[in-house]
Scaffold this motif. Structure first.
Motif, PDB file in Angstrom:
ATOM      1  N   ALA A   1      -8.636  -3.405   8.959  1.00 32.69           N
ATOM      2  CA  ALA A   1      -7.495  -4.316   8.828  1.00 32.69           C
ATOM      3  C   ALA A   1      -7.174  -4.946  10.185  1.00 32.69           C
ATOM      4  CB  ALA A   1      -6.277  -3.565   8.310  1.00 32.69           C
ATOM      5  N   PRO A   2      -7.049  -6.276  10.255  1.00 35.62           N
ATOM      6  CA  PRO A   2      -6.693  -6.931  11.515  1.00 35.62           C
ATOM      7  C   PRO A   2      -5.309  -6.509  12.030  1.00 35.62           C
ATOM      8  CG  PRO A   2      -7.598  -8.525   9.958  1.00 35.62           C
ATOM      9  CD  PRO A   2      -7.348  -7.252   9.192  1.00 35.62           C
ATOM     10  N   ASP A   3      -4.396  -6.211  11.107  1.00 36.72           N
ATOM     11  CA  ASP A   3      -3.047  -5.783  11.478  1.00 36.72           C
ATOM     12  C   ASP A   3      -2.715  -4.504  10.700  1.00 36.72           C
ATOM     13  OD1 ASP A   3      -0.404  -5.450  12.141  1.00 36.72           O
ATOM     14  OD2 ASP A   3       0.223  -7.483  11.608  1.00 36.72           O
ATOM     15  N   PRO A   4      -3.223  -3.371  11.148  1.00 38.23           N
ATOM     16  CA  PRO A   4      -3.015  -2.123  10.393  1.00 38.23           C
ATOM     17  C   PRO A   4      -1.555  -1.700  10.285  1.00 38.23           C
ATOM     18  CG  PRO A   4      -4.036  -1.686  12.527  1.00 38.23           C
ATOM     19  CD  PRO A   4      -4.070  -3.167  12.327  1.00 38.23           C
ATOM     20  N   ASP A   5      -0.737  -2.024  11.279  1.00 39.59           N
ATOM     21  CA  ASP A   5       0.681  -1.657  11.209  1.00 39.59           C
ATOM     22  C   ASP A   5       1.371  -2.371  10.053  1.00 39.59           C
ATOM     23  OD1 ASP A   5       0.691   0.102  13.348  1.00 39.59           O
ATOM     24  OD2 ASP A   5       1.124  -1.445  14.811  1.00 39.59           O
ATOM     25  N   SER A   6       1.093  -3.653   9.897  1.00 40.96           N
ATOM     26  CA  SER A   6       1.724  -4.421   8.829  1.00 40.96           C
ATOM     27  C   SER A   6       1.284  -3.921   7.461  1.00 40.96           C
ATOM     28  CB  SER A   6       1.367  -5.907   8.978  1.00 40.96           C
ATOM     29  OG  SER A   6       1.934  -6.659   7.912  1.00 40.96           O
ATOM     30  N   LEU A   7      -0.006  -3.672   7.296  1.00 39.60           N
ATOM     31  CA  LEU A   7      -0.491  -3.179   6.003  1.00 39.60           C
ATOM     32  C   LEU A   7       0.086  -1.800   5.709  1.00 39.60           C
ATOM     33  CD1 LEU A   7      -2.232  -3.396   3.499  1.00 39.60           C
ATOM     34  CD2 LEU A   7      -4.197  -2.600   4.858  1.00 39.60           C
ATOM     35  N   ALA A   8       0.161  -0.950   6.713  1.00 43.56           N
ATOM     36  CA  ALA A   8       0.723   0.388   6.510  1.00 43.56           C
ATOM     37  C   ALA A   8       2.180   0.312   6.078  1.00 43.56           C
ATOM     38  CB  ALA A   8       0.596   1.204   7.795  1.00 43.56           C
ATOM     39  N   ARG A   9       2.954  -0.588   6.653  1.00 38.27           N
ATOM     40  CA  ARG A   9       4.363  -0.740   6.270  1.00 38.27           C
ATOM     41  C   ARG A   9       4.488  -1.200   4.822  1.00 38.27           C
ATOM     42  NH1 ARG A   9       8.102  -4.065  10.152  1.00 38.27           N
ATOM     43  NH2 ARG A   9       9.619  -3.117   8.734  1.00 38.27           N
ATOM     44  N   GLN A  10       3.638  -2.135   4.425  1.00 37.47           N
ATOM     45  CA  GLN A  10       3.680  -2.620   3.044  1.00 37.47           C
ATOM     46  C   GLN A  10       3.324  -1.504   2.054  1.00 37.47           C
ATOM     47  OE1 GLN A  10       1.240  -6.190   2.675  1.00 37.47           O
ATOM     48  NE2 GLN A  10       1.938  -6.894   4.677  1.00 37.47           N
ATOM     49  N   LEU A  11       2.285  -0.767   2.375  1.00 36.91           N
ATOM     50  CA  LEU A  11       1.856   0.306   1.485  1.00 36.91           C
ATOM     51  C   LEU A  11       2.859   1.453   1.455  1.00 36.91           C
ATOM     52  CD1 LEU A  11      -1.957   0.392   2.347  1.00 36.91           C
ATOM     53  CD2 LEU A  11      -0.909  -0.447   0.228  1.00 36.91           C
ATOM     54  N   HIS A  12       3.497   1.714   2.593  1.00 39.30           N
ATOM     55  CA  HIS A  12       4.508   2.773   2.626  1.00 39.30           C
ATOM     56  C   HIS A  12       5.699   2.397   1.751  1.00 39.30           C
ATOM     57  CE1 HIS A  12       6.758   5.905   5.313  1.00 39.30           C
ATOM     58  NE2 HIS A  12       6.549   6.334   4.093  1.00 39.30           N
ATOM     59  N   LEU A  13       6.087   1.146   1.807  1.00 41.77           N
ATOM     60  CA  LEU A  13       7.179   0.669   0.954  1.00 41.77           C
ATOM     61  C   LEU A  13       6.818   0.846  -0.518  1.00 41.77           C
ATOM     62  CD1 LEU A  13       9.921  -0.866   0.811  1.00 41.77           C
ATOM     63  CD2 LEU A  13       8.596  -2.982   0.778  1.00 41.77           C
ATOM     64  N   LEU A  14       5.598   0.512  -0.866  1.00 39.72           N
ATOM     65  CA  LEU A  14       5.134   0.684  -2.242  1.00 39.72           C
ATOM     66  C   LEU A  14       5.105   2.164  -2.625  1.00 39.72           C
ATOM     67  CD1 LEU A  14       3.896  -0.577  -4.814  1.00 39.72           C
ATOM     68  CD2 LEU A  14       1.663  -0.450  -3.685  1.00 39.72           C
ATOM     69  N   TYR A  15       4.654   2.998  -1.712  1.00 40.28           N
ATOM     70  CA  TYR A  15       4.581   4.445  -1.955  1.00 40.28           C
ATOM     71  C   TYR A  15       5.969   5.009  -2.260  1.00 40.28           C
ATOM     72  CZ  TYR A  15       3.352   9.361  -1.088  1.00 40.28           C
ATOM     73  OH  TYR A  15       3.156  10.716  -1.210  1.00 40.28           O
ATOM     74  N   ASP A  16       6.957   4.589  -1.482  1.00 38.87           N
ATOM     75  CA  ASP A  16       8.318   5.058  -1.724  1.00 38.87           C
ATOM     76  C   ASP A  16       8.808   4.627  -3.104  1.00 38.87           C
ATOM     77  OD1 ASP A  16       8.525   6.231   0.773  1.00 38.87           O
ATOM     78  OD2 ASP A  16       9.550   4.528   1.690  1.00 38.87           O
ATOM     79  N   GLY A  17       8.485   3.392  -3.466  1.00 41.59           N
ATOM     80  CA  GLY A  17       8.976   2.849  -4.729  1.00 41.59           C
ATOM     81  C   GLY A  17       8.388   3.508  -5.956  1.00 41.59           C
ATOM     82  N   VAL A  18       7.169   4.010  -5.854  1.00 45.36           N
ATOM     83  CA  VAL A  18       6.512   4.627  -7.008  1.00 45.36           C
ATOM     84  C   VAL A  18       7.299   5.831  -7.503  1.00 45.36           C
ATOM     85  CG1 VAL A  18       4.464   5.837  -7.809  1.00 45.36           C
ATOM     86  CG2 VAL A  18       4.216   3.854  -6.359  1.00 45.36           C
ATOM     87  N   ALA A  19       7.645   6.732  -6.589  1.00 46.61           N
ATOM     88  CA  ALA A  19       8.361   7.947  -6.984  1.00 46.61           C
ATOM     89  C   ALA A  19       9.736   7.616  -7.543  1.00 46.61           C
ATOM     90  CB  ALA A  19       8.480   8.894  -5.794  1.00 46.61           C
ATOM     91  N   ALA A  20      10.436   6.686  -6.899  1.00 47.21           N
ATOM     92  CA  ALA A  20      11.780   6.321  -7.362  1.00 47.21           C
ATOM     93  C   ALA A  20      11.737   5.697  -8.749  1.00 47.21           C
ATOM     94  CB  ALA A  20      12.424   5.359  -6.363  1.00 47.21           C
ATOM     95  N   THR A  21      10.800   4.798  -8.961  1.00 51.44           N
ATOM     96  CA  THR A  21      10.707   4.126 -10.253  1.00 51.44           C
ATOM     97  C   THR A  21      10.280   5.082 -11.358  1.00 51.44           C
ATOM     98  OG1 THR A  21      10.138   2.039  -9.164  1.00 51.44           O
ATOM     99  CG2 THR A  21       9.638   2.203 -11.502  1.00 51.44           C
TER     100      THR A  21
END
Length: 202
Positions: A149-169
Motif C-alpha cells: 500500500a502506498p499509504d499504509p496508515d490511511s488504509l489501516a485507519r479505514q479498515l480499523h473503522l470498518l472493523y469496529d463497525g462490524v461488531a457494533a452492527t
C-alpha cells in the motif's frame, strides 16, 4: 456431596477462577453493573483473595480486558498465518476470522467498547483498550505496508473503522451476516488502495 468436576474447579488457582468469573460476568452483564461481590461469589473465593491478587476492581477489569486482547491477538495471529498466503489476503482475512465470532451464542459486541461506555478518564479500562487498539492498528498497518500500500496508515485507519463497525452492527442489529458485508467492503478498500501490481513483502 462434592462432584469430581466441582473439586477440580476448586483446585484451580484463585487468579484463574477470578479471571474466568470476571470474563463471564463482565462480558455478559457489563463491567459497571456487576459488583465485585458477584465476581467473588461466582469464583468461589474470599474477598481478601481478590484484593490480594488484583488490588482493586479496576485492576481486575484491566486483567479481564488484557485477557480478551491476548485471545484475539492469538486467534488472528494463528488463523491469518495458517489460512492466508499473502499480506493482501490477510487484510481481508482479518474480517473473515472476526466474522466467525459474531454468530456465536452469547456474543454481545465489543468487550472494549462496552467496558469504556462509563469508564472514567485514565481508568484501567481505558488504558487496556488503548493498548488493544494500538495493537490492532499496528497489525493492519503492518499488513498494508507488506501488501504494498502506498499509504499504509490511511488504509489501516479505514479498515480499523470498518472493523469496529462490524461488531457494533452485528450486536445492535442481531445480524451476524454483516460479516460478509464487511469482507466485501474490506476487499473494496484494499483493491482501491493497493495497485494490482504493487510489490508485496512475503
Amino acid at each position: 456431596m462434592t462432584t469430581g468436576k466441582a473439586e477440580a474447579a476448586e483446585r484451580r488457582p484463585a487468579r484463574e477462577r477470578l479471571l474466568d468469573a470476571a470474563d463471564e460476568l463482565f462480558y455478559a452483564e457489563g463491567v459497571h453493573s456487576v459488583g465485585i461481590d458477584r465476581v467473588i461469589e461466582h469464583a468461589g473465593v474470599a474477598k481478601a483473595t481478590l484484593y490480594t491478587t488484583f488490588g482493586s476492581k479496576d485492576e481486575l477489569v484491566r486483567a479481564y480486558l488484557t485477557g480478551r486482547h491476548e485471545a484475539i491477538k492469538g486467534q488472528l495471529t494463528r488463523e491469518l498465518e495458517a489460512r492466508y498466503r499473502t499480506p493482501r489476503e490477510r487484510l481481508v482475512g482479518v474480517f473473515e476470522v472476526r466474522g466467525e465470532t459474531l454468530g456465536r451464542p452469547g456474543f454481545r459486541g465489543c468487550a472494549f467498547a462496552a467496558a469504556n461506555a462509563e469508564a472514567r478518564p485514565g481508568s484501567a479500562a481505558q488504558q487496556a483498550t488503548a493498548d488493544y487498539r494500538d495493537w490492532m492498528r499496528s497489525l493492519l498497518r503492518g499488513l498494508a505496508a507488506a501488501a504494498g500500500a502506498p499509504d499504509p496508515d490511511s488504509l489501516a485507519r479505514q479498515l480499523h473503522l470498518l472493523y469496529d463497525g462490524v461488531a457494533a452492527t452485528a450486536w445492535l442489529d442481531h445480524d451476524p451476516s454483516v460479516a460478509a458485508v464487511a469482507c466485501t467492503a474490506a476487499q473494496t478498500l484494499v483493491d482501491a488502495a493497493i495497485p494490482a501490481g504493487a510489490a508485496a513483502l512475503s
